[in-house]
Write an enzyme that holds these catalytic residues in place. Structure first.
Site, PDB file in Angstrom:
ATOM      1  CG  HIS A 174      -1.769   1.227   1.329  1.00  0.00           C
ATOM      2  ND1 HIS A 174      -2.948   1.379   0.634  1.00  0.00           N
ATOM      3  CD2 HIS A 174      -1.610   2.367   2.042  1.00  0.00           C
ATOM      4  CE1 HIS A 174      -3.472   2.557   0.916  1.00  0.00           C
ATOM      5  NE2 HIS A 174      -2.678   3.174   1.769  1.00  0.00           N
ATOM      6  CG  HIS A 216     -10.409   3.015   2.805  1.00  0.00           C
ATOM      7  ND1 HIS A 216     -11.117   3.025   3.987  1.00  0.00           N
ATOM      8  CD2 HIS A 216      -9.107   3.135   3.168  1.00  0.00           C
ATOM      9  CE1 HIS A 216     -10.289   3.162   5.005  1.00  0.00           C
ATOM     10  NE2 HIS A 216      -9.064   3.232   4.532  1.00  0.00           N
TER      11      HIS A 216
END
EC number: 6.3.5.3
Length: 813
Positions: free
Chosen positions: A56, A107
């Site tokens: 990420h 997300h």
């Protein structure tokens, strides 16, 4: 009593076994950390490296391919770009001292675990990215992907996600001006929640994320730091959802939109007071990321004292404080003489703020807690020297079979075509999203010009001049699965076209690239192809990619999602009063439902010739439950000429609607319903010869004209007096275009209807009246009629029937 693993402990106990596997680090990565430090890491250092080197945060599997964006961006493309890839968000100079910043973020994984909070904090995070550029956030958009609409788990996840997006955005006072919602079996168990935020600023107010100036203070401000979200985004986004795995997942962050609303105003006050040297939001990886990235991007190191951090929970260790992903927090670098003014502004807004350290010489990030040093490492090694993997990539073996041309079973009769038009309109793929969008506030702040049922959201940013922006986000996982390079370019083309049909000029691109596991060579092939397709497309169109996001490991077990490159295009419009609407105007004094009292318009289809391009189409999905063949061809030069033509002709165009999913059929249905007008359209006109194959019935030819998803097409409504001039100007562009129908059609009772017929032709030559030529009507023509009421019921009933009683907001843990 808090016990921290200190640097002294690490030196004294070099062979202590550490749980680096559980934190997502591989053996060689852990060995590299020890090599960089010259010792084993402390617990806090291990936590920081693990999150900073996660997929990420570090882009370790994608970085080698993402460099292609830089390689293909020319100096001319950069000329208006004030900030680009590597910053919190891209910033574009739009003239007259104005700048716009925008970005898309994902997300995904947290939104499956806890739909409401996952989606809400996704919105909060992207808003803070925009704040960190020195801008006022002015609007949000959302790109959502779920499993099949009738799946029980979708009925848990979707309501929670929608409530989270709406609840957070509405509370912030930010209009939601558009987006997409898509259903596909590959997203079951792995929904996609991509959020976009756009902000405005004066060019001189731009802020960047760096720590500069020895002795400058580091101030943490916003909400308290708690245990929520520890390891959240950074660890969740680096793992897949296997059956039962959700029980092991750490907590998802919890958001407070009202705290963020105050934080926005506080930040803007701080910017106006000119007391901020550099600023970074705290999102994924929390304080670890903020301190490491600020120090790495600056000209010095940093010394941080965690004792000064305002905590929500007692007894938090240094590793927990650094890894916490508690929301609504920012970190600023401030000159010592401005600290008092900074703190005073924070007190004015009742925002907690604490001086947690200072900028130092060198490049080391030194962090202490409870009087002991728990981190002493190079910030650059954390933020910039993570592993970069050259993952193997290979075209999947099944790709050839997937792309094989399939014989398409076209409808044989007019009634079959009629039913398929209604089936498409009522399908979860194309039905009205009003059930979702009505939960969002589209008009708060009073500057929204277009949002409901619009191809692109349009926002006024200067009330005096009427200057505005248009934004669209688009993606087609179905196209990208068939051909990821073409799929990415089709998404770019559609977003570009959606902005163009408002009368705006596209100027910049952002993206969110959602894919399966990078450890799968087939997925990496998809990713590489999509990146190269998007980068090459942007270069051809002359608009830069200003930033974006990569989300890997979107799969359940071994089943990857459809490759989903979400593309956002930003456009500028000099005067919002001149924007082109998507609906026909309501005529003063006209009776509701009576088309005879409404002004009539010619319908003109412009752009590319309609070809038989049904591979990956929604018709193929809904009617045949299939994904096969090749996606439509895309010619970006046609897209550019089409956009320029529409902008040039906007004063002659009454309404415009792009053709994309569902083709001409869906475009006409939507235009008719949203305008409350009947329409007559001849689907045989403006077709390429490939769409009118020999030996086919009129119904089959009509089906191709109606359901093909040929790119670069727009449906225009034009007044009779402007038609001739518009068509003469169109001829000079080299684009295809022509009359295809008219508005204001009703049945014998005067009620509006949608008519598709091969005998629909205008009376020639064009005069003041707009009417059909009765001499062209024949008994053996293809001709179907659908009442506007029937079409609207089909289009609007699906989602309320599926989700109005769903529980929603439920967590799997």
């Amino acid at each position: 009593m808090i016990h921290n693993d200190t640097v002294a402990d690490a030196k004294a106990n070099p062979d202590l076994e550490q749980p680096y596997h559980e934190l997502g680090l591989k053996d060689d990565e852990y060995a590299r950390i020890k090599e960089l430090l010259g010792r084993r890491p402390t617990d806090a250092e291990l936590a920081m490296y693990s999150v900073m080197w996660s997929e990420h945060c570090s882009y370790k599997s994608s970085k080698t391919h993402l460099r292609y964006f830089g390689e293909t961006t020319t100096e001319e493309m950069k000329s208006k770009m004030l900030a680009g890839i590597g910053e919190n968000a891209g910033v574009i100079d739009i003239g007259d001292g104005h700048a716009v910043t925008f970005k898309v973020e994902s997300h995904n994984h947290p939104s499956y675990v806890e739909p409401y909070q996952g989606a809400a904090t996704g919105v909060g995070g992207i808003v803070r990215d925009i704040m960190a550029m020195g801008a006022r956030p002015v609007a949000v958009m959302d790109q959502l992907r779920f499993g099949p609409a009738d799946l029980p788990d979708t009925q848990r996840v979707l309501p929670g996600v929608v409530a989270g997006v709406g609840g957070y955005g509405n509370s912030l006072g930010l209009p939601n001006i558009g987006g997409e919602t898509v259903f596909d079996a590959t997203y079951a168990g792995n929904p996609l929640v991509n959020a976009l935020c756009v902000g405005t600023l004066k060019t001189e107010d731009l802020k960047l994320a760096f720590a500069s100036g020895k002795g400058n203070r580091v101030i943490l401000f916003g909400s308290r730091t708690g245990l929520d979200g520890i390891g959240g985004v950074s660890v969740l986004a680096s793992d897949t959802f296997e059956e039962g795995a959700e029980r092991k997942l750490p907590a998802v962050q919890v958001g407070d939109p009202f705290a963020e609303k105050v934080l926005i105003e506080c930040c803007l006050d701080l910017y106006r007071a000119n007391v901020v040297v550099g600023i970074q939001d705290l999102g994924g990886a929390g304080l670890s990321c903020a301190t490491a990235e600020l120090a790495s991007a600056g000209d010095g190191g940093m010394h941080i004292n965690l004792d000064n951090v305002h905590l929500r929970a007692e007894g938090m260790t240094a590793a927990e404080i650094l890894s916490s992903e508690s929301q609504e927090r920012m970190c600023a670098v401030v000159e010592p003489e401005n600290v008092d003014a900074f703190m005073e502004i924070c007190r004015k807004w009742d925002v907690l703020a604490s001086d947690i350290g200072c900028v130092t010489d060198g490049e080391h990030l030194v962090i202490e807690h409870c009087g002991e040093i728990v981190v002493d490492a190079s910030a650059h090694t954390m933020a910039e020297e993570g592993p970069v993997y050259e993952r193997p990539y290979e075209r999947p073996a099944e790709q050839d079979e997937l792309n094989e041309p399939r014989g398409v079973e076209l409808p044989e009769t007019s009634q079959e075509v009629r039913q398929q038009i209604l089936d498409l309109a009522a399908s979860p793929a194309l039905c009205s999203r009003e059930f979702i969008t009505e939960q969002y506030d589209r008009y708060v702040r009073g500057n929204t010009v277009a949002a409901k049922d619009a191809d692109a959201g349009v926002l006024r940013i200067d009330e005096e001049t009427g200057r505005g922006i248009a934004v669209s986000t688009d993606a087609s996982g179905r196209y990208a699965r068939l051909d990821p390079r073409t799929g990415a370019q089709l998404a770019l083309a559609e977003a570009y076209r959606n902005v163009s049909v408002t009368g705006a000029t596209p100027v910049a691109v952002s993206n969110c690239l959602n894919f399966g596991s990078p450890e799968d060579p087939g997925v990496m092939w998809q990713f590489r192809e999509a990146v190269h397709g998007l980068a090459d497309g942007c270069k051809e169109m002359g608009i830069p990619v200003t930033g974006g996001n990569v989300s890997f490991y979107n799969q359940t077990g071994d089943t990857a999602i459809l490759p989903t490159p979400v593309i956002a295009v930003l456009g500028t419009i000099d005067d919002c009063a001149r924007r082109i609407p998507q609906q026909l105007p309501k005529q003063a004094g006209a009776e509701a439902g009576a088309d005879e009292s409404q002004e009539q318009y010619h319908l003109v289809l412009v752009g590319a010739e309609t070809r038989e391009e049904l591979g990956g189409s929604i018709w193929q999905q809904v009617v045949h439950d299939e994904l096969a063949g090749l996606p439509p061809q895309v010619d970006l030069s046609v897209e550019q000429r089409l956009g320029a033509f529409i902008t040039d002709q906007r004063d002659k165009i009454v309404a415009a609607h792009d053709l994309s999913e569902g083709g001409l059929s869906q475009a006409v249905v939507e235009l008719a319903i949203q305008s409350g007008r009947g329409m007559a359209v001849n689907p045989m006109l403006s077709q390429h010869e490939s769409a009118v194959a020999q030996g086919r019935t009129l119904a089959q030819q009509a089906a191709v004209g109606l359901f093909s998803e040929t790119a670069s097409r727009v449906l225009l409504a034009v007044r009779s007096e402007d038609y001739g001039d518009l068509m003469r100007d169109l001829a000079e562009t080299g684009l295809t275009g022509g009359w295809i129908g008219l508005t204001g059609v009703s049945d014998a009772a005067g009620q509006p209807v949608i008519r598709f017929g091969s005998g629909v032709y205008p009376v020639l030559p064009f005069g003041g009246e707009i009417e059909l030529d009765p001499a062209k009507q024949h008994d053996d023509d293809f001709d179907i009629v659908i009442s506007l009421d029937e079409a609207e019921t089909a289009w609007k009933s699906t989602l309320p029937a599926l989700f109005s009683h769903a529980a929603g907001n439920n967590s799997v843990i």
